[in-house]
Design a protein around this motif. Sequence first.
Motif, mmCIF file in Angstrom:
data_model
loop_
_atom_site.group_PDB
_atom_site.id
_atom_site.type_symbol
_atom_site.label_atom_id
_atom_site.label_comp_id
_atom_site.label_asym_id
_atom_site.label_seq_id
_atom_site.Cartn_x
_atom_site.Cartn_y
_atom_site.Cartn_z
ATOM 1 N N ARG A 137 0.838 -1.207 0.000
ATOM 2 C CA ARG A 137 0.000 0.000 0.000
ATOM 3 C C ARG A 137 0.877 1.263 0.000
ATOM 4 N NH1 ARG A 137 -4.602 2.037 2.661
ATOM 5 N NH2 ARG A 137 -4.805 4.204 1.969
ATOM 6 N N HIS A 138 1.938 1.253 0.777
ATOM 7 C CA HIS A 138 2.813 2.429 0.896
ATOM 8 C C HIS A 138 3.418 2.795 -0.457
ATOM 9 C CE1 HIS A 138 5.855 5.132 2.563
ATOM 10 N NE2 HIS A 138 6.764 4.462 1.874
ATOM 11 N N TYR A 139 3.960 1.813 -1.161
ATOM 12 C CA TYR A 139 4.641 2.118 -2.422
ATOM 13 C C TYR A 139 3.648 2.342 -3.558
ATOM 14 C CZ TYR A 139 9.166 1.306 -0.338
ATOM 15 O OH TYR A 139 10.285 1.413 0.443
ATOM 16 N N ALA A 140 2.482 1.711 -3.481
ATOM 17 C CA ALA A 140 1.461 2.009 -4.475
ATOM 18 C C ALA A 140 1.029 3.470 -4.366
ATOM 19 C CB ALA A 140 0.264 1.079 -4.296
ATOM 20 N N GLN A 141 0.891 3.951 -3.121
ATOM 21 C CA GLN A 141 0.549 5.355 -2.922
ATOM 22 C C GLN A 141 1.682 6.268 -3.386
ATOM 23 O OE1 GLN A 141 -2.567 6.427 -1.642
ATOM 24 N NE2 GLN A 141 -1.767 8.320 -2.543
ATOM 25 N N ALA A 142 2.924 5.851 -3.166
ATOM 26 C CA ALA A 142 4.071 6.647 -3.625
ATOM 27 C C ALA A 142 4.086 6.743 -5.149
ATOM 28 C CB ALA A 142 5.368 6.038 -3.114
ATOM 29 N N MET A 143 3.731 5.663 -5.833
ATOM 30 C CA MET A 143 3.677 5.713 -7.294
ATOM 31 C C MET A 143 2.570 6.644 -7.770
ATOM 32 S SD MET A 143 4.420 1.759 -8.411
ATOM 33 C CE MET A 143 5.985 0.966 -8.005
ATOM 34 N N ARG A 152 1.011 11.703 -10.262
ATOM 35 C CA ARG A 152 0.233 12.944 -10.209
ATOM 36 C C ARG A 152 1.136 14.163 -10.426
ATOM 37 N NH1 ARG A 152 -3.670 11.514 -5.005
ATOM 38 N NH2 ARG A 152 -5.197 10.265 -6.188
ATOM 39 N N ARG A 153 2.318 14.124 -9.836
ATOM 40 C CA ARG A 153 3.255 15.239 -10.042
ATOM 41 C C ARG A 153 3.682 15.324 -11.505
ATOM 42 N NH1 ARG A 153 6.511 13.872 -6.405
ATOM 43 N NH2 ARG A 153 8.097 12.856 -7.678
ATOM 44 N N GLY A 204 11.852 6.747 -12.452
ATOM 45 C CA GLY A 204 11.294 6.876 -11.104
ATOM 46 C C GLY A 204 10.439 5.689 -10.727
ATOM 47 N N MET A 205 9.607 5.209 -11.652
ATOM 48 C CA MET A 205 8.773 4.032 -11.380
ATOM 49 C C MET A 205 9.638 2.793 -11.173
ATOM 50 S SD MET A 205 5.529 4.999 -11.507
ATOM 51 C CE MET A 205 4.537 3.606 -12.000
ATOM 52 N N GLN A 206 10.694 2.666 -11.984
ATOM 53 C CA GLN A 206 11.590 1.520 -11.828
ATOM 54 C C GLN A 206 12.264 1.534 -10.463
ATOM 55 O OE1 GLN A 206 14.652 1.309 -14.824
ATOM 56 N NE2 GLN A 206 15.627 -0.495 -13.928
ATOM 57 N N LEU A 207 12.690 2.711 -10.028
ATOM 58 C CA LEU A 207 13.349 2.819 -8.732
ATOM 59 C C LEU A 207 12.379 2.502 -7.595
ATOM 60 C CD1 LEU A 207 16.190 3.575 -7.703
ATOM 61 C CD2 LEU A 207 15.317 5.867 -7.278
ATOM 62 N N LEU A 208 11.135 2.995 -7.697
ATOM 63 C CA LEU A 208 10.132 2.703 -6.670
ATOM 64 C C LEU A 208 9.791 1.209 -6.640
ATOM 65 C CD1 LEU A 208 7.521 5.608 -6.704
ATOM 66 C CD2 LEU A 208 8.923 4.839 -4.791
ATOM 67 N N ALA A 209 9.645 0.615 -7.826
ATOM 68 C CA ALA A 209 9.324 -0.817 -7.883
ATOM 69 C C ALA A 209 10.443 -1.651 -7.276
ATOM 70 C CB ALA A 209 9.066 -1.235 -9.330
ATOM 71 N N LEU A 210 11.699 -1.280 -7.573
ATOM 72 C CA LEU A 210 12.827 -2.013 -7.003
ATOM 73 C C LEU A 210 12.893 -1.817 -5.496
ATOM 74 C CD1 LEU A 210 15.371 -3.695 -7.312
ATOM 75 C CD2 LEU A 210 16.627 -1.593 -7.851
ATOM 76 N N GLU A 211 12.615 -0.601 -5.026
ATOM 77 C CA GLU A 211 12.622 -0.360 -3.584
ATOM 78 C C GLU A 211 11.525 -1.161 -2.896
ATOM 79 O OE1 GLU A 211 12.015 3.371 -0.488
ATOM 80 O OE2 GLU A 211 12.823 3.742 -2.498
ATOM 81 N N MET A 212 10.339 -1.242 -3.512
ATOM 82 C CA MET A 212 9.256 -2.036 -2.927
ATOM 83 C C MET A 212 9.623 -3.514 -2.874
ATOM 84 S SD MET A 212 5.264 -2.406 -4.118
ATOM 85 C CE MET A 212 5.691 -3.258 -5.637
ATOM 86 N N GLU A 213 10.198 -4.018 -3.953
ATOM 87 C CA GLU A 213 10.600 -5.426 -3.985
ATOM 88 C C GLU A 213 11.655 -5.723 -2.914
ATOM 89 O OE1 GLU A 213 12.850 -8.573 -7.009
ATOM 90 O OE2 GLU A 213 12.225 -6.589 -7.719
#
Length: 428
Positions: A145-151, A156-157, A394-403
């Motif tokens: 939930r945390h990283y989905a909200q971050a994405m 949005r930005r 940015g999405m790749q970095l967030l996805a890797l951080e979530m994983e």
Amino acid sequence: MSILRFLGGAARAASLLAFASAAWAQQPLGLQDAQRIALARSQQLVAHDAAAAAAREQSVSAAQLPDPVLKAGIENLPVNGPDRFSLSRDFMTMRSIGLMQEFTRADKRRLRAERFQRDGERIQAERLEATATIQRETALAWIERHYAQAMVTLLRRQLQEAQLEVQAAEIAYANARGTQAELFGSRAAAVQLQDRLRQAERQVRAAGLALARWVGADAASRPPDGRIDWRDPTAAASLSPDHLQHLPHLAVLAAQVRAAETEVQQAQANTRPDWTVEAMFSQRGSAYSNMVSIGVSVPLQIGRTNRQDREVAAKLAALAEARAKYEDAFRMHEAEVRMLANDWNSGKERHAQLQAALLPAARMRSAAALTAYQAGTGPLAAVLAARREEIDAGMQLLALEMETARLWAQLHYLTPEAAPLPVPKEQP
């Protein structure tokens, strides 16, 4: 007037209560808070506590001697002739009352109680396993939930910037400084971002539903708060053999091994029979003497080879099975933990590399393309392409951080963490 004041005060109180409820509903939900709520809501832990209490009660009961047996009866009562149905005229007629007690050996009673104690140990280990599972699954759902909200926040930005670029393209086209293709390209890029945003919002809702499985719908609706230290090196402590031996699932299997050992001792103790003692008082007619009978009975283990010895052999085989299962599970968990740790360390290294190189490079390229376009020396298509690459980075970095954070949670919550006290349950 007093009624008006009362109604006014009630209205203000209701407004404050509604405001407080709305404020609470918007309070962020941290990981520790989510785990406390999940533990408080869990019925698995309640079931394990009840089963442990049952095992403790049975342990006390099993250590006691069997109940004595009260016996009463009439012996040798005539049924015909002149003395029929008389309790006193025939010298052989007796009214008897007696007491019989089986004296189970002390070691057998101790082993029976110990067997239920082993069940209690297994149940406690299962409770720890359930606690670790609740904490781990709650952490994984919270991370999702945390990283989905971050994405969603990132998209949005980026969508806001894309909408500004659409406005700039419209102005440029109106002033004959831009082409129609650039205008349509900027609009298409904004539409694509909107679609990606809708997908990300759907993922937020799905992650919220998964989190509600553990914390309830009300708590899951609160926005996630705080970050987790997914780089925490203490998670690597799970690689030590001592730590592996204390994994809850292995503790359950170890308790089963101890229970099997106790059952072997019980089967060996059953090769020694128990004695039963009986005493009886028999009353006859007044003309005859009363009598007392005392007896001892012992089972004759005539077929011991095919009975008691077979039972011992069966329990020894069950003990070998339990030990083999424990050893196999230990090897399996050791391999799983090492693979998790390898993936976690690899994820940390990749994240550090991408954060240091890929994302800054994408941002600088996007800024350079935008500067060139604003100066009239570069096309809008280059800006849009650079923007897409920046978003993808940015999405790749967030996805890797979530994983990587998920891998950290799987390692960190292999054993239950000493969490704060659960949140009290709301009264209905």
